[in-house]
Design an enzyme around this catalytic site. Structure first.
Site, mmCIF file in Angstrom:
data_model
loop_
_atom_site.group_PDB
_atom_site.id
_atom_site.type_symbol
_atom_site.label_atom_id
_atom_site.label_comp_id
_atom_site.label_asym_id
_atom_site.label_seq_id
_atom_site.Cartn_x
_atom_site.Cartn_y
_atom_site.Cartn_z
ATOM 1 N N PRO A 42 0.822 -1.204 0.000
ATOM 2 C CA PRO A 42 0.000 0.000 0.000
ATOM 3 C C PRO A 42 0.852 1.249 0.000
ATOM 4 C CG PRO A 42 0.110 -0.953 2.181
ATOM 5 C CD PRO A 42 0.769 -1.925 1.243
ATOM 6 N N GLN A 286 -2.723 -11.425 2.233
ATOM 7 C CA GLN A 286 -1.417 -11.779 2.789
ATOM 8 C C GLN A 286 -0.362 -11.521 1.716
ATOM 9 O OE1 GLN A 286 1.758 -12.758 4.588
ATOM 10 N NE2 GLN A 286 -0.059 -13.212 5.830
ATOM 11 N N TYR A 287 0.624 -10.713 2.053
ATOM 12 C CA TYR A 287 1.650 -10.391 1.061
ATOM 13 C C TYR A 287 2.550 -11.585 0.767
ATOM 14 C CZ TYR A 287 0.735 -5.342 1.067
ATOM 15 O OH TYR A 287 0.178 -4.093 0.916
ATOM 16 N N ASP A 288 3.119 -12.163 1.807
ATOM 17 C CA ASP A 288 4.040 -13.286 1.590
ATOM 18 C C ASP A 288 4.286 -13.974 2.920
ATOM 19 O OD1 ASP A 288 6.232 -15.000 1.025
ATOM 20 O OD2 ASP A 288 6.802 -13.720 -0.660
#
Length: 488
Positions: A42, A286-288
């Site tokens: 973001p 969830q990014y990673d």
């Protein structure tokens, strides 16, 4: 010989990773893991009561271009993180919330189709897209103007920290990685300035500085999507406002590339909500799951409180000066490793299975060197999975423990000080990251030290190769006594 901790820079062809090396028991080192792919993040904008005019203009532009409609299930809005995607209605799990056509993607294809496409054709993908972003940012008539106007000047990524702020991560792997990345980006800028920018002033009339290049790098590092079908690096306006939630524990099906229709060659970026969301709430993903806190701090400028995000990477190396270098390298490569091996140690989790065997291999010498002979080549890895000799086991314990103590001495605070600081709810965001990172690394180092301290205390009780061999031959009894065979 006592181990010493040293730091070496080892840039890769895509992004750098700072490494230190454990040469066979003459030096020990650690290396931060730096995953080389881009993901979304973001934008960092201070929250206000009303959406900023730039955001309203951006949203209207998307509607005018037919990218979204009044029936869109989400809209951009102000959230605690800055900007994010807000649900306009109740959204169910795995429901599509956005579909962005490829004509609104910023990627290599967009660069190739632009005025600078020819001169950028031989560049690394991220460098060419970075130049494109910078050039479009300087053009008031750019078709991307309304999107560029909502992009941040910087994030809390450690790449943008001041020297004073970086001093708060003294001794950490994050610091060495950050410095390595900054050096890499600066070198890439100097190279592209000499080879592309200055020789083509008609294409780049506005002066481009290293600060501009770092800005573009930060945008791509934090906002671009990767691992998409046929796409190594792509910025997708609006979709990149999606924020991260540590409470979402799956990355599956959050986004995909699909065809726009049965008879269309166009592609769509489809974004789904991994969980159910109520109207008015923020849509999150969830990014990673595999990134450590150090990687989250470098890429996005935040960390999590979950213990499994704290990691420390040990780098082990078979030295070329080792008299058994060739044999050891052959054994390592046969078992999926190499001259240098990296092992991520995660807080609260067991050691990687291959770490101890590799350590024993690196330390192998003296009377234990017979295991390197060709007759053992097919079975030696199995032998290395168990203690080889007391001398070998004692050596690896001593070296690892000494290295942990050396690494711990490099921090300027104790864990107790860090934990007390983290209790302060008003702690500056970057200082909070620094304190969390150094506390997490120290906890992992203490965990490693405790594991090998425990192994040291068991050295006299362990069963070594020679004992196991005698048992296999029936020459040692159940109580460890040697059996003598009498002859008539």
């Amino acid at each position: 010989m006592a181990p010493s901790l040293s730091t070496l820079s080892s840039p890769s062809s895509t992004f750098p990773s700072s490494s230190t090396t454990l040469k066979p028991f003459s030096s020990f080192s650690t290396k931060p893991t730096l995953s080389i792919h881009f993901v979304k993040r973001p934008i960092s904008v201070s929250a206000t009561a009303d959406p900023p005019p730039q955001l309203q203009t951006f949203w209207q532009w998307l509607q005018d271009q037919g990218v979204v409609s009044a029936k869109s299930p989400v809209r951009p809005g102000m959230v605690p993180e800055g900007l994010g995607l807000i649900a306009k209605k109740n959204i169910s799990r795995n429901e599509v919330v956005l579909e962005i056509p490829n004509r609104f993607w910023i990627n290599q294809e967009a660069v190739a189709a632009s005025e600078i496409g020819t001169v950028c054709s031989g560049l690394k993908p991220w460098v060419s897209v970075a130049l494109f972003l910078i050039r479009e940012r300087f053009r008031q008539d750019s078709q991307w103007r309304v999107y560029l106007d909502i992009l941040p000047e910087l994030t809390d990524s450690t790449v943008f920290w001041s020297e004073e702020e970086l001093a708060e991560v003294q001794g950490t792997q994050l610091l060495s990685t950050t410095l390595g990345v900054k050096e890499y980006v600066q070198n890439e800028f100097l190279k592209v300035e000499e080879e592309i920018i200055l020789p083509n002033k008609q294409l780049f009339p506005a002066p481009i500085t290293s600060d501009d290049f770092f800005w573009a790098f930060g945008i791509l590092r934090s906002r671009a999507f990767s691992r998409l079908r046929g796409q190594n690096l792509v910025l997708i306006p609006l979709a990149d406002l999606i924020n991260h939630s540590p409470n979402i524990t799956t990355e599956d099906y959050a986004w995909e590339i699909k065809g726009a229709g049965l008879f269309s060659r166009d592609l769509l970026f489809s974004l789904r909500s991994p969980v159910s969301v109520k109207a008015g709430e923020q849509v999150l993903i969830q990014y990673d799951l595999d990134k450590s806190n150090a990687e989250l701090a470098l890429d996005y400028g935040f960390i999590e409180s979950k213990s499994e995000r704290n990691a420390y990477t040990l780098t082990l190396e078979i030295s070329e000066s080792d008299p058994f270098f060739g044999d050891k390298l052959d054994i390592a490569e046969t078992n999926g490793l190499g001259e240098t091996a990296y092992f991520d140690i995660v807080l609260g989790r067991p050691l990687p299975p291959a770490l101890i065997p590799y350590l024993r291999l690196v330390a192998l010498g003296g009377t234990d060197a017979f295991l390197l002979e060709s007759i053992f080549r097919n079975t030696i890895w199995g032998h290395l999975g168990l203690p080889v000799s007391r001398a070998n086991e004692e050596l690896i314990c001593r070296v690892i423990r000494d290295a942990c103590k050396s690494a711990l001495s490099g921090y300027h605070t104790a864990i107790e000080e860090d934990e007390k600081l983290m209790e302060d709810e008003n702690l500056d965001s970057r200082l909070k990251i620094a304190v969390g990172i150094r506390a997490g690394e120290k906890k992992v180092l203490q965990q490693i030290d405790e594991i090998f301290k425990g192994r040291e205390s068991e050295l006299d009780e362990l069963e070594y190769y020679q004992e196991r061999r005698l048992k296999d031959l029936g020459l040692v009894g159940e109580q460890g006594e040697i059996i003598f065979w009498e002859t008539n």
